[in-house]
Motif scaffolding. Structure first.
Motif, PDB file in Angstrom:
ATOM      1  N   TYR A 161      63.028 -53.828  99.016  1.00  0.00           N
ATOM      2  CA  TYR A 161      62.443 -55.032  99.606  1.00  0.00           C
ATOM      3  C   TYR A 161      61.979 -54.769 101.034  1.00  0.00           C
ATOM      4  N   LEU A 162      60.973 -53.936 101.149  1.00  0.00           N
ATOM      5  CA  LEU A 162      60.482 -53.500 102.444  1.00  0.00           C
ATOM      6  C   LEU A 162      58.963 -53.661 102.460  1.00  0.00           C
ATOM      7  N   ASN A 163      58.479 -54.356 103.485  1.00  0.00           N
ATOM      8  CA  ASN A 163      57.048 -54.609 103.626  1.00  0.00           C
ATOM      9  C   ASN A 163      56.548 -54.040 104.953  1.00  0.00           C
ATOM     10  N   TRP A 164      55.258 -53.784 104.994  1.00  0.00           N
ATOM     11  CA  TRP A 164      54.598 -53.311 106.215  1.00  0.00           C
ATOM     12  C   TRP A 164      53.442 -54.233 106.564  1.00  0.00           C
ATOM     13  N   SER A 223      55.936 -49.813  98.261  1.00  0.00           N
ATOM     14  CA  SER A 223      54.814 -48.929  97.980  1.00  0.00           C
ATOM     15  C   SER A 223      53.605 -49.593  97.338  1.00  0.00           C
ATOM     16  N   SER A 224      53.636 -50.908  97.156  1.00  0.00           N
ATOM     17  CA  SER A 224      52.499 -51.594  96.536  1.00  0.00           C
ATOM     18  C   SER A 224      51.467 -51.958  97.591  1.00  0.00           C
ATOM     19  N   LEU A 225      50.243 -51.560  97.337  1.00  0.00           N
ATOM     20  CA  LEU A 225      49.152 -51.792  98.285  1.00  0.00           C
ATOM     21  C   LEU A 225      48.599 -53.201  98.105  1.00  0.00           C
ATOM     22  N   GLN A 226      48.581 -53.973  99.186  1.00  0.00           N
ATOM     23  CA  GLN A 226      48.028 -55.316  99.110  1.00  0.00           C
ATOM     24  C   GLN A 226      46.535 -55.238  98.796  1.00  0.00           C
ATOM     25  N   SER A 227      46.071 -56.205  98.025  1.00  0.00           N
ATOM     26  CA  SER A 227      44.666 -56.263  97.673  1.00  0.00           C
ATOM     27  C   SER A 227      43.777 -56.233  98.910  1.00  0.00           C
ATOM     28  N   GLY A 228      42.757 -55.399  98.876  1.00  0.00           N
ATOM     29  CA  GLY A 228      41.815 -55.307  99.978  1.00  0.00           C
ATOM     30  C   GLY A 228      42.185 -54.314 101.055  1.00  0.00           C
ATOM     31  N   SER A 275      42.957 -47.494 100.715  1.00  0.00           N
ATOM     32  CA  SER A 275      43.918 -46.616 100.045  1.00  0.00           C
ATOM     33  C   SER A 275      44.476 -45.528 100.963  1.00  0.00           C
ATOM     34  N   ARG A 276      43.971 -45.421 102.176  1.00  0.00           N
ATOM     35  CA  ARG A 276      44.545 -44.446 103.115  1.00  0.00           C
ATOM     36  C   ARG A 276      45.940 -44.869 103.574  1.00  0.00           C
ATOM     37  N   PHE A 277      46.289 -46.122 103.331  1.00  0.00           N
ATOM     38  CA  PHE A 277      47.634 -46.607 103.641  1.00  0.00           C
ATOM     39  C   PHE A 277      48.532 -46.427 102.410  1.00  0.00           C
ATOM     40  N   SER A 278      49.715 -45.897 102.644  1.00  0.00           N
ATOM     41  CA  SER A 278      50.670 -45.771 101.545  1.00  0.00           C
ATOM     42  C   SER A 278      52.090 -45.919 102.085  1.00  0.00           C
ATOM     43  N   GLY A 279      53.001 -46.286 101.203  1.00  0.00           N
ATOM     44  CA  GLY A 279      54.386 -46.459 101.587  1.00  0.00           C
ATOM     45  C   GLY A 279      55.318 -45.817 100.598  1.00  0.00           C
ATOM     46  N   SER A 280      56.483 -45.426 101.088  1.00  0.00           N
ATOM     47  CA  SER A 280      57.480 -44.820 100.218  1.00  0.00           C
ATOM     48  C   SER A 280      58.868 -45.096 100.765  1.00  0.00           C
ATOM     49  N   GLY A 281      59.875 -44.750  99.949  1.00  0.00           N
ATOM     50  CA  GLY A 281      61.252 -44.879 100.392  1.00  0.00           C
ATOM     51  C   GLY A 281      62.092 -45.701  99.445  1.00  0.00           C
ATOM     52  N   SER A 282      63.339 -45.879  99.834  1.00  0.00           N
ATOM     53  CA  SER A 282      64.254 -46.735  99.084  1.00  0.00           C
ATOM     54  C   SER A 282      65.568 -46.843  99.843  1.00  0.00           C
ATOM     55  N   GLU A 283      66.337 -47.850  99.490  1.00  0.00           N
ATOM     56  CA  GLU A 283      67.658 -48.099 100.071  1.00  0.00           C
ATOM     57  C   GLU A 283      67.588 -48.368 101.572  1.00  0.00           C
TER      58      GLU A 283
END
Lengths: 107, 121
Positions: free
Chosen positions: A32-35, A52-57, A60-68
């Motif tokens: 449950y982490l947003n940017w 890691s889900s890319l908001q519409s619009g 794609s150069r933006f990406s996220g990763s991780g957990s816990e």
């Protein structure tokens, strides 16, 4: 409350650079982490949700990763319009807490 | 299109109260939570609380318990945030944001334009 710690607090980079910002939670927040990106005088803008889900619009150069507890926002090739302050946010539990922000400046 | 339009800037004296509105349009008002976030000058983002416009008790950050009240009016698709006993440290831009996702978890996909509240004697 869950504390969110971003690093670095600021960075200088050039157009075309690969930029990585990290965010650490004081306890597990699952995914449950947003940017968000915020430009001066404007409201924050959602970039990445649920790690890691890319908001519409959003490019794609933006990406996220991780957990816990450990998460990363990556900009693969920094563009002029990307210079701004970036915030991570956990929504695992209330209060929904934000990191202190990372200001990305032009080198 | 989804819009959250907030009321305008306010100047208040210490000890007074302020009530900010957030009018939603472009979606089914009762289907999404509304969150309140504030940002002091030059500072980061601070979550204040949330309301489910379809009903239920609002949730507030402990820091603001007793001073903040969030209400919603489904007839006008408007959420209100009232902050009382204002002090200089409450000078900030106050944002409403639409919450999307599972219950209170999720993300904020639309934000209001912000309302500057200045507390000064």
């Amino acid at each position: 409350d869950i504390q969110m710690t971003q690093s670095p607090s600021s960075l200088s980079a050039s157009v075309g650079d690969r930029v990585t910002i990290t965010c650490r939670a004081s306890q597990s927040i699952s995914r449950y982490l947003n940017w968000y990106q915020q430009k001066p005088g404007k409201a924050p803008n959602l970039l990445i949700y649920t790690t890691s889900s890319l908001q519409s619009g959003v490019p794609s150069r933006f990406s996220g990763s991780g957990s816990e507890t450990d998460f990363t926002l990556t900009i693969s090739s920094l563009q002029p319009e990307d210079f701004a302050t970036f915030y991570c946010q956990q929504t695992s539990t209330t209060p929904h807490t934000f990191g202190q922000g990372t200001k990305v400046e032009i080198k | 299109q989804v819009q959250l339009v907030q009321s305008g800037a306010e100047v208040k004296k210490p000890g007074a109260s302020v009530k900010i509105s957030c009018k939603a349009s472009g979606y089914t008002f009762t289907n999404y939570y509304i969150h309140w976030v504030r940002q002091a000058p030059g500072q980061g983002l601070e979550w204040m609380g949330l309301v489910n416009p379809s009903g239920g008790t609002p949730t507030y950050a402990q820091k603001f318990q007793g001073r903040v009240t969030v209400t919603s009016d489904t007839s006008t698709s408007t959420v209100y945030m009232e902050l009382s006993s204002l002090r200089s440290e409450d000078t900030a831009v106050y944002y409403c944001a639409r919450g999307r996702g599972v219950l209170v978890a999720g993300y904020y996909d639309y934000w209001g334009q912000g309302a500057l509240v200045t507390v000064s004697s």
